[in-house]
Every structure is written in structure tokens, then in C-alpha cells.
Design a protein around this motif. Sequence first.
Motif, PDB file in Angstrom:
ATOM      1  N   GLU A 117      30.368  32.357  38.298  1.00 29.73           N
ATOM      2  CA  GLU A 117      31.071  31.246  38.933  1.00 29.73           C
ATOM      3  C   GLU A 117      32.581  31.363  38.718  1.00 29.73           C
ATOM      4  O   GLU A 117      33.378  31.098  39.639  1.00 29.73           O
ATOM      5  CB  GLU A 117      30.562  29.922  38.362  1.00 29.73           C
ATOM      6  N   TYR A 118      32.972  31.763  37.528  1.00 25.17           N
ATOM      7  CA  TYR A 118      34.398  31.935  37.233  1.00 25.17           C
ATOM      8  C   TYR A 118      35.009  33.022  38.111  1.00 25.17           C
ATOM      9  O   TYR A 118      36.093  32.835  38.695  1.00 25.17           O
ATOM     10  CB  TYR A 118      34.575  32.291  35.755  1.00 25.17           C
ATOM     11  N   MET A 119      34.318  34.151  38.221  1.00 19.72           N
ATOM     12  CA  MET A 119      34.838  35.250  39.020  1.00 19.72           C
ATOM     13  C   MET A 119      34.969  34.860  40.490  1.00 19.72           C
ATOM     14  O   MET A 119      35.950  35.204  41.167  1.00 19.72           O
ATOM     15  CB  MET A 119      33.943  36.481  38.853  1.00 19.72           C
ATOM     16  N   GLU A 120      34.006  34.116  41.003  1.00 18.55           N
ATOM     17  CA  GLU A 120      34.083  33.678  42.395  1.00 18.55           C
ATOM     18  C   GLU A 120      35.214  32.672  42.585  1.00 18.55           C
ATOM     19  O   GLU A 120      35.939  32.707  43.596  1.00 18.55           O
ATOM     20  CB  GLU A 120      32.742  33.073  42.814  1.00 18.55           C
ATOM     21  N   ARG A 121      35.403  31.802  41.599  1.00 12.13           N
ATOM     22  CA  ARG A 121      36.477  30.809  41.685  1.00 12.13           C
ATOM     23  C   ARG A 121      37.853  31.458  41.649  1.00 12.13           C
ATOM     24  O   ARG A 121      38.775  31.049  42.358  1.00 12.13           O
ATOM     25  CB  ARG A 121      36.320  29.807  40.532  1.00 12.13           C
ATOM     26  N   GLN A 122      37.976  32.510  40.831  1.00 11.81           N
ATOM     27  CA  GLN A 122      39.257  33.227  40.706  1.00 11.81           C
ATOM     28  C   GLN A 122      39.375  34.380  41.706  1.00 11.81           C
ATOM     29  O   GLN A 122      40.370  35.088  41.715  1.00 11.81           O
ATOM     30  CB  GLN A 122      39.396  33.767  39.271  1.00 11.81           C
ATOM     31  N   ARG A 123      38.334  34.566  42.502  1.00 11.42           N
ATOM     32  CA  ARG A 123      38.303  35.617  43.518  1.00 11.42           C
ATOM     33  C   ARG A 123      38.415  37.022  42.916  1.00 11.42           C
ATOM     34  O   ARG A 123      39.083  37.897  43.443  1.00 11.42           O
ATOM     35  CB  ARG A 123      39.410  35.395  44.561  1.00 11.42           C
ATOM     36  N   PHE A 124      37.725  37.198  41.789  1.00 13.46           N
ATOM     37  CA  PHE A 124      37.590  38.524  41.197  1.00 13.46           C
ATOM     38  C   PHE A 124      36.284  39.126  41.711  1.00 13.46           C
ATOM     39  O   PHE A 124      35.226  38.511  41.600  1.00 13.46           O
ATOM     40  CB  PHE A 124      37.535  38.452  39.669  1.00 13.46           C
ATOM     41  N   SER A 125      36.354  40.316  42.244  1.00 18.16           N
ATOM     42  CA  SER A 125      35.139  40.950  42.745  1.00 18.16           C
ATOM     43  C   SER A 125      34.442  41.780  41.680  1.00 18.16           C
ATOM     44  O   SER A 125      33.262  42.098  41.815  1.00 18.16           O
ATOM     45  CB  SER A 125      35.460  41.838  43.959  1.00 18.16           C
ATOM     46  N   SER A 126      35.146  42.147  40.601  1.00 21.13           N
ATOM     47  CA  SER A 126      34.553  42.936  39.519  1.00 21.13           C
ATOM     48  C   SER A 126      35.204  42.562  38.197  1.00 21.13           C
ATOM     49  O   SER A 126      36.334  42.046  38.168  1.00 21.13           O
ATOM     50  CB  SER A 126      34.730  44.439  39.777  1.00 21.13           C
ATOM     51  N   THR A 127      34.504  42.838  37.113  1.00 16.74           N
ATOM     52  CA  THR A 127      35.056  42.519  35.786  1.00 16.74           C
ATOM     53  C   THR A 127      36.293  43.354  35.486  1.00 16.74           C
ATOM     54  O   THR A 127      37.175  42.923  34.746  1.00 16.74           O
ATOM     55  CB  THR A 127      34.007  42.754  34.692  1.00 16.74           C
ATOM     56  N   GLY A 128      36.361  44.553  36.068  1.00 11.06           N
ATOM     57  CA  GLY A 128      37.511  45.414  35.826  1.00 11.06           C
ATOM     58  C   GLY A 128      38.824  44.826  36.300  1.00 11.06           C
ATOM     59  O   GLY A 128      39.896  45.242  35.846  1.00 11.06           O
ATOM     60  N   GLU A 129      38.758  43.827  37.183  1.00 13.07           N
ATOM     61  CA  GLU A 129      39.972  43.216  37.711  1.00 13.07           C
ATOM     62  C   GLU A 129      40.638  42.261  36.721  1.00 13.07           C
ATOM     63  O   GLU A 129      41.812  41.924  36.887  1.00 13.07           O
ATOM     64  CB  GLU A 129      39.665  42.468  39.013  1.00 13.07           C
ATOM     65  N   PHE A 130      39.888  41.822  35.706  1.00 12.05           N
ATOM     66  CA  PHE A 130      40.509  40.877  34.776  1.00 12.05           C
ATOM     67  C   PHE A 130      40.304  41.221  33.303  1.00 12.05           C
ATOM     68  O   PHE A 130      40.899  40.562  32.435  1.00 12.05           O
ATOM     69  CB  PHE A 130      40.022  39.449  35.048  1.00 12.05           C
ATOM     70  N   ILE A 131      39.511  42.224  32.974  1.00  7.97           N
ATOM     71  CA  ILE A 131      39.372  42.608  31.568  1.00  7.97           C
ATOM     72  C   ILE A 131      40.733  43.037  31.026  1.00  7.97           C
ATOM     73  O   ILE A 131      41.395  43.905  31.586  1.00  7.97           O
ATOM     74  CB  ILE A 131      38.341  43.749  31.406  1.00  7.97           C
ATOM     75  N   GLY A 132      41.158  42.402  29.962  1.00 14.83           N
ATOM     76  CA  GLY A 132      42.435  42.731  29.328  1.00 14.83           C
ATOM     77  C   GLY A 132      43.633  42.047  29.935  1.00 14.83           C
ATOM     78  O   GLY A 132      44.763  42.265  29.493  1.00 14.83           O
TER      79      GLY A 132
END
Length: 329
Positions: free
Chosen positions: A287-302
Amino acid sequence: MADLSTTWMGLKLRNPLIAASSGLTGTLEGVKAVASHGAGAVVLKSLFEEQIMLETGFAEGQNAQHHYYAQAEDYIREYTRGNALNGYLDLITSCKLAVDIPVIASINCVSQGEWLSFASQIERAGADGLEINIFLSPSDSSRSSTENERLYGDVLENITRVVRIPVAAKISSYFSSLAAEAVSLSHSGIRGLVLFNRFFSPDFDIETFDVTAGGVFSSPTDIYHSLRWVAILSGRVQCDLAASTGVHDGNGLIKQLLAGARAVEIASVLYKKGLGEIGIMLGELEEYMERQRFSSTGEFIGRMSMAHAANPALYERVQFMKYFGGRQS
């Protein structure tokens, strides 16, 4: 749908939630259960060298005539040790046949020689990876910090020379210079560092004068210690980072990923609330990724690691002073 997959020490995980080494992962049924609830990987309950030595001592005690047969004591010791290890190797093999997620073995030894013997046999049993749970108590006043830290490095370098499967070190924060030691260990050949392991904490019964266990499970407030250090070390160490201790909900999972963890190990929350929490936490992540419009974890890790911070001082003591500076005593 958001792609929850990640990589941890070179292993492909369908999501970053790992069932940590605990009693929940000590049987085939337990491993199958955490896998069916959606865990991305599982770390088997640790094989303890002390446990093997205790079992050996117990078996010797049952042999009333071992003093009369000099060779019997050696035989019993080796048989009991081998029996305990064989049971663990059988568990690895059975789990690999039963689940489709990475199965990571865990060993916890007190002597350097046993690490190498256990590691080689665990690799042959089919484990996907190996987690080395290391803790040398800093309470020995006759041993310097340099001596303790050198032993950590020696153990890991020797293990990574004899096995090809990826090795991770689960360490404590009991170092005179944690950042420097973490960087040093990351050059030992390991593929991952887990921050941090959790130990038995003594408590006192003031009526019976017994030493009891205190704080067996972590609490959500325990996350802040590992969160700080994951954020500080992300981008500095030459291996992957995983977080452990204090992650009890989806927000905790997301925070550790933002700090720089590629995976997160959980156990206490599973004891407290049940294995269904795995799915709940993963749902919150999605849900968080969809809300922030991240398609993969690699887009926000770190993304919120110290290396990417506009003001790195926020991770240091200035944060504490900022909070308390305006308060009156």
C-alpha cells in the motif's frame, strides 16, 4: 502491482521480510508455515556449539562406567556431537525440498575450529546461505577490544574461504568503533551484515534471589537503535545490510528499507501476534509503494540513509540536543 522483490547477499527474495532464527524456524513444520504465510526467506534456528557440548556432557554423565573405559568418553562425545549436527543437516535438506524460498542456516559457535567444520557440512546439505551469529562478550577485562575484533574478522575470513554459499554476519553493537568494525568486516568476504542480534538479558527475582530472563521479546521502540546504524552504514560497507530487532509492523519494515536495509528479519512480532502478521506487514508495504508510486523496492531502499541526507548531522548527537535543548530541568 508493486514489485516487492529484493536481493539479500546475492539471493533473490520475493519480498524483504525474513523469518529470523528462532524456535519458530526450528522444525520443518515451522519453516513450511512461515513460507506459506509469505515470508521472503527463512533463517533456521541456530545450531549452537554450546548445545552440542551440553548434550555431550549429559550423555557422558549417563555412562556410569566411562571412567573405566578411556575410549568410551571420546566415542560418546563424537557420537552426540555428530547426532546433533546430523539432525540439523537433515532439517536443511527437508526444508529445501518443502519450500520455494531461500533457506538460510545459522550457526553460533564459541570456538574457531567448529565454525569451519559446521559451515562446510551445512553447505553440502544444500543451504542457500549461512548466517553467522557472533557475539563475544566485552565483559572480559583481560581481553582488549582489538583482540575481540580481530577474532570476528578471522572467523569470517576463514569461513568465506571454505564455502561458496553467501555468508552473512549477525553482529551486536558492542564495538569500540562500530562503524569502522562494520566496514572492516564487510571486506572479509561476507555478503551481508545483520544489525543487530538479540541476547539473553538477565533480571533478578528480589524474593528468591534467582537470576531470570528479562525482556525476551523486542518491542517497537527497539527499532531506533538499528534504524540509526543501518542508515549510517548504508553505502559505506561493501556488502548488503539487513535489519533486525524492533520491527513490529509495516511502518517499521518501510523505515528500515528507507534507511538502507535490503531485508528485514522478524521474530518477536510473530511470537506475539502470530504468523499472519507477515501478510499484514507485506500488505502495508505494498500500500505504501502504491501510494508513493514506487514500482519496486529498489526505487526507495536507502533513500533516507545518511549517505543521501541533506544534513547528515541529523543522525548524530545534534538530534538529541535539538530535542532536549529547549526543555527546562
